[in-house]
Design a protein around this motif. Structure first.
Motif: not given
Length: 110
Positions: A25, A55, A58-59, A61-63, A66
């Motif tokens: 990501h 970056d 993005n990391i 928001s994505m992880l 999780e």
């Protein structure tokens, strides 16, 4: 450099496993898994440095939230650390330092 915090890691995590998971990501510059000195086991968190804020966002928001290696992880941006204050004596003639030296021992009247 932008630093992010990753918490909720398993105690047997390896830097390479985390790097592979996160690098999908964003581009990682450095990674530091915080470990117990005595046992070498992960204390449950790590810090990752990235070159740009895009970056990092993005990391995050994505992880964030999780599951990684069986644990739900928390990913957030590290707040800027306040500079550590160091003791610097005042130069002579400034503030209390300019007052005449006073002994901490009371004088005995003779």
């Amino acid at each position: 450099m932008v630093k992010i915090f990753i918490g909720g890691l398993a105690d047997n995590i390896q830097e390479m496993d985390l790097a592979v998971f996160v690098s999908l990501h964003g581009k990682i510059e450095t990674i530091k898994v915080v470990r117990d000195r005595a046992t070498g086991k992960c204390k449950g968190y790590a810090f990752i440095e990235l070159l740009n804020i895009e970056d990092a966002k993005n990391i995050i928001s994505m992880l964030n939230g999780e599951t990684f290696k069986g644990n739900v992880i928390t990913v957030k941006l590290c707040e800027d650390e306040a500079p550590k204050k160091s003791f610097k004596p005042k130069p002579a003639g400034v503030g209390a330092a300019s007052q005449a030296y006073k002994s901490k021992r009371p004088r005995v009247q003779r």
